[in-house]
Write a protein that holds these residues in place. Structure first.
Motif, mmCIF file in Angstrom:
data_model
loop_
_atom_site.group_PDB
_atom_site.id
_atom_site.type_symbol
_atom_site.label_atom_id
_atom_site.label_comp_id
_atom_site.label_asym_id
_atom_site.label_seq_id
_atom_site.Cartn_x
_atom_site.Cartn_y
_atom_site.Cartn_z
ATOM 1 N N VAL A 100 1.928 -15.623 3.099
ATOM 2 C CA VAL A 100 2.258 -16.331 4.348
ATOM 3 C C VAL A 100 3.179 -17.514 4.074
ATOM 4 C CG1 VAL A 100 1.283 -17.653 6.244
ATOM 5 C CG2 VAL A 100 0.170 -15.576 5.509
ATOM 6 N N THR A 101 2.911 -18.248 2.982
ATOM 7 C CA THR A 101 3.743 -19.429 2.739
ATOM 8 C C THR A 101 5.127 -19.055 2.227
ATOM 9 O OG1 THR A 101 2.626 -19.605 0.616
ATOM 10 C CG2 THR A 101 1.908 -21.100 2.356
ATOM 11 N N TYR A 113 13.182 -14.706 6.618
ATOM 12 C CA TYR A 113 11.773 -14.841 6.234
ATOM 13 C C TYR A 113 11.455 -14.094 4.954
ATOM 14 C CZ TYR A 113 10.807 -16.910 10.735
ATOM 15 O OH TYR A 113 10.781 -17.742 11.791
ATOM 16 N N THR A 122 8.250 -7.921 -3.187
ATOM 17 C CA THR A 122 7.806 -6.583 -2.809
ATOM 18 C C THR A 122 6.532 -6.202 -3.543
ATOM 19 O OG1 THR A 122 10.125 -6.083 -2.630
ATOM 20 C CG2 THR A 122 8.610 -4.237 -2.516
ATOM 21 N N VAL A 126 2.918 -5.255 -2.058
ATOM 22 C CA VAL A 126 2.260 -3.962 -2.263
ATOM 23 C C VAL A 126 0.865 -4.148 -2.862
ATOM 24 C CG1 VAL A 126 2.372 -1.813 -3.558
ATOM 25 C CG2 VAL A 126 4.381 -2.649 -2.406
ATOM 26 N N LEU A 129 -1.417 -5.015 -0.132
ATOM 27 C CA LEU A 129 -1.801 -3.823 0.634
ATOM 28 C C LEU A 129 -2.861 -3.015 -0.099
ATOM 29 C CD1 LEU A 129 1.578 -2.351 1.916
ATOM 30 C CD2 LEU A 129 -0.100 -3.649 3.193
ATOM 31 N N ILE A 130 -2.651 -2.845 -1.410
ATOM 32 C CA ILE A 130 -3.576 -2.021 -2.179
ATOM 33 C C ILE A 130 -4.981 -2.620 -2.146
ATOM 34 C CG2 ILE A 130 -4.177 -1.312 -4.531
ATOM 35 C CD1 ILE A 130 -1.251 -0.798 -5.019
ATOM 36 N N GLY A 157 -4.957 1.324 -8.509
ATOM 37 C CA GLY A 157 -4.138 0.346 -7.806
ATOM 38 C C GLY A 157 -3.505 -0.650 -8.741
ATOM 39 N N CYS A 160 -0.862 0.843 -11.347
ATOM 40 C CA CYS A 160 0.454 1.245 -10.845
ATOM 41 C C CYS A 160 1.402 0.068 -10.748
ATOM 42 C CB CYS A 160 0.325 1.853 -9.462
ATOM 43 S SG CYS A 160 -0.537 3.365 -9.510
ATOM 44 N N LEU A 163 3.344 -1.299 -13.802
ATOM 45 C CA LEU A 163 4.264 -0.245 -14.208
ATOM 46 C C LEU A 163 5.450 -0.166 -13.267
ATOM 47 C CD1 LEU A 163 1.511 2.283 -15.124
ATOM 48 C CD2 LEU A 163 3.123 1.243 -16.691
ATOM 49 N N SER A 164 5.174 -0.357 -11.975
ATOM 50 C CA SER A 164 6.330 -0.306 -11.080
ATOM 51 C C SER A 164 7.190 -1.551 -11.262
ATOM 52 C CB SER A 164 5.910 -0.133 -9.626
ATOM 53 O OG SER A 164 4.780 -0.875 -9.340
ATOM 54 N N SER A 167 9.440 -0.534 -13.986
ATOM 55 C CA SER A 167 10.450 0.429 -13.560
ATOM 56 C C SER A 167 11.425 -0.193 -12.570
ATOM 57 C CB SER A 167 9.783 1.652 -12.939
ATOM 58 O OG SER A 167 8.990 1.254 -11.863
ATOM 59 N N TRP A 171 15.757 -0.115 -10.940
ATOM 60 C CA TRP A 171 16.341 -0.184 -9.598
ATOM 61 C C TRP A 171 17.318 -1.349 -9.498
ATOM 62 C CZ3 TRP A 171 10.830 -0.016 -7.329
ATOM 63 C CH2 TRP A 171 10.364 1.304 -7.376
#
Lengths: 232, 226, 46, 236
Positions: A100-101, A113, A122, A126, A129-130, A157, A160, A163-164, A167, A171
């Protein structure tokens, strides 16, 4: 028992001390970053001294969930499961605050934002979310093997995400125009400010964790007693 | 391993006898395409404007249709009690997982191919000879999706009342970075014609497929055990 | 939104959030402690 | 050598204790019947014996194999029959049997499968889908599934539930036949009369413990019924 009580007092005192110290370092001790260094909103940058530690502590908390899940699957002792659950909940609280901050600062600094291109943002999102899903799973499954399922999901959860992160470097190299980090150049005072914040929040995390575990234990004691009374 | 194969063959055979699942997956993917078509109707997209939307539309369709398939792969066995029958057989529990991966992969791939056809028909899209590289990406991305989805489906099947919502809730955050993003990026690149460019994404998909399989191999016992 | 405003809002969210969670934990603990006491007394009586 | 050997078996679900300190033995070739009211832990016990559920503590040895260490071997020496036939409705009986023989890594030719179906009286329905079978026929088909790999130990969990008279008689006959063949049979039921009629040794499970054990020849049905109902009062 006595040691436990003392430890609790020590943690409480240290928590209060470091929280007060962190407020002092964040507001007074650390110098304001300068516009010349590329900051467009130097005053708002002071959110960092709590935003970054909150994110860090949430990573710590999720890491604890991962470790406790592995331990629980190894020997299925209830205490590991209790710690994992407590840590996940607190981790989500800290992660929510960080998420939020972040945009509040981002709006002042970048004019937007959120920057989806920023992998750090990101991945934090994520993870959030997990572990929201993790808490839902714990609430939703009513079978005896709830703890085991939650442990498996906690492992998937958390495994991953780092590791992402690795990876994501690939990107980034594919999108050369959007490499954005949320920290600029750092002076040593800024470093100290962040460090104090991290220490303060870590103690706060420990304090909350112990409280949450105590609540969990009380709840199971109550269940036991209810069964006992019902049985007589 | 031969037992896993036997389970997969059994699943596909029963599926084609009743056709309930494949049929509803196909209809669902058709409906998603229709929904996309009408959602973009106002813009009457030219082929140039459509270009960046192709791979997101395809993968969103694949994933939502695929989730239907995952939903029943364990719950059917669990509700009929035949899951216990499988667990009584002298084999590793992960054989059940591998069997389910194979049958889910087969069914979801089938739906993917039909979804591709629907897409071509609705948006009168022309692959310009890039169909083969796109198919390669679809095969690999779907495999990664099935490998992770079957594991999550095994977890969610234990939540009697809310398993229908639990699968997407648990699965979507897991696949966001590990399957969805690389698949969409790789497909976009394949559509531009250079599959070589997409190799980093394909590598990510491959790595995560291996990671999910390893996790499932290690932990699937805990998922099924009571 | 001005810079300082952003700072104030950010700070209040962080501290209110943490303090709110602590209060929530504490209230839950007190509630459970009362329930536990009651049940223990019942067990003693029996 | 005892076929089933249970030592200090405990099972907890969370804080709830379902089985506490259970000790039981069944000699090879014995027909042991265990009675117990609902919630006594009967199904949990069968699930542990058939390696579907892991014990919290204690040891179980079946045919010389430890259920924790050698679960594969245990699974291939037992046949489990419950009220659920574990068959696939959309497959024919023959396909079901072929599927399960693949799962047990057995090579079964047409002839053996036919003999098997004949044994349970379903030869004429070999190529019909199991979904069309009546409850009794399904249970007979399940018997064919259970004896597919010729297990020396049979675990039965309320196999009589929902059977009509004819199917009931048939199942009883089959069980007698297995008993004569020297298979160890462990039957769990809450039907006292039935269990007393077909069993050789009787045990009663109450609150997760074996509360009573006797040879059938030492106790007639009325005495046993009295004992059972007396113990039922102790059930939580």
């Amino acid at each position: 028992m006595k040691f436990d009580k003392r430890l609790e007092t020590v943690i409480l005192i240290l928590t209060v001390f470091f929280v007060l110290l962190s407020i002092y370092t964040a507001l007074i001790y650390t110098p304001e970053v300068r516009e010349e260094d590329g900051w467009s909103a130097p005053k708002a940058q002071k959110i960092f001294y709590f935003h970054v530690p909150a994110a860090w502590v949430s990573f710590l908390a999720f890491g604890v969930v991962f470790i406790m899940s592995v331990l629980y699957l190894k020997n299925s002792l209830r205490k590991w499961d209790t710690i994992a659950f407590a840590s996940a909940e607190i981790g989500v609280v800290f992660c929510t605050l960080a998420i939020v901050t972040g945009p509040i600062w981002g709006k002042a600094e970048w004019g937007v934002y959120w920057r989806w291109e920023d992998t750090k943002l990101t991945i934090t999102f994520v993870l959030w979310l997990i572990f929201l899903a993790y808490l839902l799973l714990r609430g939703g499954v009513e079978s005896e093997n709830k703890a085991r399922l939650a442990a498996v999901f906690g492992i998937i959860g958390f495994a991953c995400v780092p590791l992402s992160f690795i990876s994501s470097r690939i990107w980034q190299s594919m999108h050369p125009n959007v490499v954005a980090t949320s920290e600029g150049s750092m002076s040593s005072e800024t470093g100290i400010g962040l460090l104090v914040g991290v220490v303060a929040f870590s103690f706060l995390y420990m304090f909350m964790l112990r409280k949450r575990i105590a609540i969990q234990e009380m709840a199971s004691k109550i269940e036991d007693l209810k069964e006992k009374i019902g049985g007589i | 391993m031969s037992q896993g194969l036997a389970i997969a063959i059994k699943d596909i055979k029963t599926e084609f006898r009743t056709k309930e699942m494949v049929f509803s997956m196909l209809v669902f993917s058709l409906f998603v395409m229709v929904a996309f078509y009408f959602a973009f109707y106002f813009y009457s997209l030219s082929s140039e404007a459509l270009e960046p939307l192709v791979s997101p539309i395809l993968w969103v369709t694949f994933f939502f249709a695929g989730m239907f398939g995952l939903l029943t792969s364990f719950s059917k066995e669990k509700d009929r009690g035949s899951l216990e029958g499988l667990m009584l057989c002298p084999m590793d529990r992960s054989a059940i997982y591998f069997g389910k991966v194979l049958s889910n992969y087969f069914l979801i791939l089938l739906v993917d191919i039909f979804a591709l056809i629907f897409f071509v028909l609705f948006f009168s899209y022309d692959f310009n000879g890039n169909l083969l590289p796109v198919l390669v990406v679809v095969f690999l991305g779907t495999f990664c999706f099935v490998v992770s989805g079957t594991l999550i489906s095994g977890i969610a099947v234990n939540a009697q009342d809310i398993r229908g919502v639990l699968i997407p809730i648990l699965l979507i955050p897991i696949i966001l970075l590990t399957v969805l993003m690389p698949s969409v990026n790789a497909t976009s690149k394949a559509l531009e014609g250079d599959i070589i460019d997409a190799i980093p994404e394909l590598r990510i998909l491959g790595v995560f497929a291996v990671i999910y399989i390893a996790i499932a191999y290690l932990l699937f016992d805990f998922v099924l055990e009571e | 939104m001005g810079e300082l405003e952003a700072l104030y809002i950010g700070y209040s969210i962080i501290w209110l959030g943490l303090f709110g969670y602590l209060v929530y934990l504490h209230m839950k603990q007190v509630k459970l402690a009362n329930e536990l006491k009651l049940l223990e007394e019942m067990v003693k009586k029996e | 050598m005892p076929a089933i050997e249970i030592k200090n078996l405990q099972k907890r679900f969370g804080r709830k204790k379902v089985l506490c300190d259970l000790n039981l033995e069944a000699e090879s070739g014995e027909f042991l019947v265990m009675f117990g009211p609902n919630g006594a832990g009967k199904t949990t016990l069968i699930k542990i014996l058939s390696t579907l559920s892991r014990p919290s503590s204690g040891n179980v040895i079946i045919n010389g194999f430890d259920i924790k260490e050698e679960s594969m071997e245990v699974r291939s020496t037992i046949g489990v029959l419950s009220h659920n036939p574990f068959l696939y409705d959309d497959l024919t009986l023959k396909e079901n049997l072929i599927f399960y023989s693949r799962m047990y890594k057995l090579k079964k030719d047409e002839k053996t499968l036919k003999t098997l179906a004949d044994e349970v009286g379903l030869l004429h329905r070999m190529n019909d889908r199991v979904g069309q079978f009546s409850r009794g026929m399904k249970q007979r088909a399940a018997v064919a599934r259970v004896i597919l790999h010729n297990p020396p130990v049979l675990l039965l969990d309320e196999p009589y539930t929902g059977l009509d008279y004819k199917a009931w008689e048939m199942l009883t006959d089959i069980l007698r036949k297995f008993h004569e063949e020297g298979k160890t049979i462990f039957l769990i039921t809450h039907n006292v009369e039935l269990g007393h009629r077909i069993g050789e040794r009787l045990a009663i499970l109450v609150n997760g413990k074996v509360a009573f054990e006797c040879e059938k020849k030492n106790m007639d049905i009325e005495a046993f019924k009295g004992k059972y109902h007396g113990l039922m009062g102790a059930q939580k």
